[in-house]
Scaffold this motif. Structure first.
Motif, short mmCIF file in Angstrom:
data_model
loop_
_atom_site.label_atom_id
_atom_site.label_comp_id
_atom_site.label_asym_id
_atom_site.label_seq_id
_atom_site.Cartn_x
_atom_site.Cartn_y
_atom_site.Cartn_z
N ILE B 26 38.70 29.49 38.29
CA ILE B 26 38.61 28.47 37.25
C ILE B 26 38.28 27.14 37.92
CG2 ILE B 26 39.94 27.18 35.53
CD1 ILE B 26 41.45 29.81 34.98
N SER B 27 37.36 26.42 37.33
CA SER B 27 36.93 25.14 37.91
C SER B 27 38.12 24.20 38.05
CB SER B 27 35.87 24.51 37.00
OG SER B 27 35.49 23.25 37.51
N GLY B 28 38.23 23.61 39.24
CA GLY B 28 39.31 22.66 39.50
C GLY B 28 40.56 23.29 40.09
N HIS B 29 40.64 24.61 40.10
CA HIS B 29 41.80 25.26 40.71
C HIS B 29 41.64 25.26 42.23
CE1 HIS B 29 43.53 27.73 37.12
NE2 HIS B 29 43.42 26.44 36.86
N THR B 30 42.66 24.71 42.90
CA THR B 30 42.55 24.61 44.36
C THR B 30 43.04 25.87 45.07
OG1 THR B 30 44.74 23.58 44.47
CG2 THR B 30 42.85 22.11 44.26
N ALA B 31 43.89 26.63 44.42
CA ALA B 31 44.46 27.82 45.06
C ALA B 31 43.76 29.09 44.56
CB ALA B 31 45.96 27.92 44.77
N LEU B 32 43.51 30.00 45.49
CA LEU B 32 42.84 31.26 45.15
C LEU B 32 43.50 32.39 45.91
CD1 LEU B 32 39.08 31.90 44.67
CD2 LEU B 32 40.40 33.44 46.10
N TYR B 33 43.72 33.50 45.23
CA TYR B 33 44.46 34.62 45.79
C TYR B 33 43.65 35.91 45.60
CZ TYR B 33 48.26 31.33 44.72
OH TYR B 33 49.03 30.21 44.61
N TRP B 34 43.78 36.81 46.55
CA TRP B 34 43.27 38.17 46.40
C TRP B 34 44.44 39.15 46.48
CZ3 TRP B 34 38.50 39.87 45.12
CH2 TRP B 34 37.41 39.00 45.28
N TYR B 35 44.40 40.13 45.57
CA TYR B 35 45.41 41.19 45.54
C TYR B 35 44.71 42.54 45.47
CZ TYR B 35 48.75 37.55 44.05
OH TYR B 35 49.53 36.43 43.96
N ARG B 36 45.44 43.57 45.87
CA ARG B 36 44.95 44.94 45.73
C ARG B 36 45.95 45.71 44.86
NH1 ARG B 36 44.00 48.56 51.04
NH2 ARG B 36 46.26 48.30 51.23
N GLN B 37 45.43 46.50 43.93
CA GLN B 37 46.28 47.30 43.06
C GLN B 37 45.84 48.75 43.15
OE1 GLN B 37 46.13 46.42 38.82
NE2 GLN B 37 48.20 47.19 38.52
N ARG B 38 46.64 49.53 43.83
CA ARG B 38 46.35 50.97 43.92
C ARG B 38 46.85 51.64 42.66
NH1 ARG B 38 47.77 51.24 50.17
NH2 ARG B 38 45.67 51.47 51.02
N LEU B 39 46.30 52.79 42.37
CA LEU B 39 46.61 53.50 41.13
C LEU B 39 48.11 53.70 40.99
CD1 LEU B 39 45.30 54.90 38.70
CD2 LEU B 39 45.37 57.04 39.99
N GLN B 84 38.50 55.97 52.33
CA GLN B 84 38.92 56.42 51.00
C GLN B 84 40.18 55.71 50.53
OE1 GLN B 84 38.90 60.75 51.18
NE2 GLN B 84 36.88 60.77 50.22
N GLU B 85 41.06 55.36 51.48
CA GLU B 85 42.30 54.69 51.08
C GLU B 85 42.07 53.25 50.60
OE1 GLU B 85 41.80 55.96 54.16
OE2 GLU B 85 42.43 54.53 55.71
N ASP B 86 40.82 52.77 50.76
CA ASP B 86 40.50 51.43 50.24
C ASP B 86 40.24 51.47 48.74
OD1 ASP B 86 38.45 50.74 53.18
OD2 ASP B 86 40.62 50.53 52.88
N SER B 87 40.11 52.66 48.17
CA SER B 87 39.87 52.78 46.73
C SER B 87 41.03 52.15 45.97
CB SER B 87 39.72 54.25 46.34
OG SER B 87 38.58 54.81 46.93
N ALA B 88 40.72 51.20 45.12
CA ALA B 88 41.74 50.44 44.39
C ALA B 88 41.03 49.46 43.46
CB ALA B 88 42.65 49.68 45.35
N VAL B 89 41.83 48.76 42.68
CA VAL B 89 41.31 47.61 41.93
C VAL B 89 41.66 46.35 42.72
CG1 VAL B 89 41.41 46.27 39.81
CG2 VAL B 89 41.52 48.76 39.71
N TYR B 90 40.66 45.53 42.98
CA TYR B 90 40.86 44.29 43.72
C TYR B 90 40.85 43.14 42.72
CZ TYR B 90 40.49 47.02 47.90
OH TYR B 90 40.75 47.94 48.87
#
Lengths: 113, 114
Positions: B26-39, B84-90
């Motif tokens: 979102i414009s103006g947001h200074t913080a950004l995060y990445w997460y991984r969600q396995r099934l 294959q273990e990288d399969s996930a929703v990022y």
């Protein structure tokens, strides 16, 4: 260290009956607690948050949660379930100054017509 | 205004290939995060960016994972030599500032490694 335990992986309730989703937390600091909801094929949405103000927190869509320090719990409730409440719910813990959220494994809520 | 967007929404790749995932906060947001969600699991923190500070990479599972962010805008998550273990929703999220603020999540990128 911080962690969160969602006690039920799946909860089923009939439409119009109360909902209770249980969450217990562990934190070395004064915790901040959240509930997020994830509808199928949708992004995560914040339902409500507790950040050391009132212990009873009201969120969107009629949900509320109560912070109980003595029980290290933050259970999510709703008086009357609606079909649109069917989703995955995540309890989340962190503390001020910690940018990392720690998620529970989720509770899938099913609403029976 | 526009929320957090991610692309692609789905990615299928062969084992051993590199992939690049994109996040527009979102414009103006200074913080950004990445997460991984396995099934069937909760979200795992991967990496955190805050303004021009050095990123917190403590959640990256291996040196095959890296991420960049240009200023306070777009971020890319790169996975080299996919397994294959990288399969996930990022999932990507942004926030107005550091600290205990609401994180706004994108719809995610579903990665399938065959």
């Amino acid at each position: 260290a911080q962690s969160v335990t969602q006690l039920d992986s799946h909860v089923s309730v009939s439409e119009g009956t109360p909902v209770l989703l249980r969450c217990n937390y562990s934190s070395s600091y004064s915790p901040s607690l959240f509930w997020y909801v994830q509808h199928p094929n949708k992004g995560l949405q914040l339902l409500l948050k507790y950040t050391s103000a009132a212990t009873l927190v009201k969120g969107i869509n009629g949900f509320e949660a109560e912070f109980k320090k003595s029980e290290t719990s933050f259970h999510l409730t709703k008086p009357s379930a609606h079909m649109s409440d069917a989703a995955e719910y995540f309890c989340v813990v962190t503390h001020f100054g910690n940018e990392k959220l720690t998620f529970g494994t989720g509770t899938r809520l099913t609403i029976i017509p | 205004g526009a929320g957090v967007s991610q692309s692609p929404s789905n990615k299928v790749t062969e084992k051993g290939k590199d992939v690049e995932l994109r996040c527009d906060p979102i414009s103006g947001h200074t913080a950004l995060y990445w997460y991984r969600q396995r099934l069937g699991q909760g979200l795992e923190f991967l990496i955190y960016f805050q303004g021009n500070s050095a990123p917190d990479k403590s959640g990256l599972p291996s040196d095959r994972f890296s991420a960049e962010r240009t200023g306070e805008s777009v971020s890319t998550l790169t996975i080299q030599r996919t397994q294959q273990e990288d399969s996930a929703v990022y999932l990507c999220a942004s926030s107005p500032d550091r600290g205990v603020y609401e994180q706004y999540f994108g719809p995610g990128t579903r990665l399938t490694v065959t």
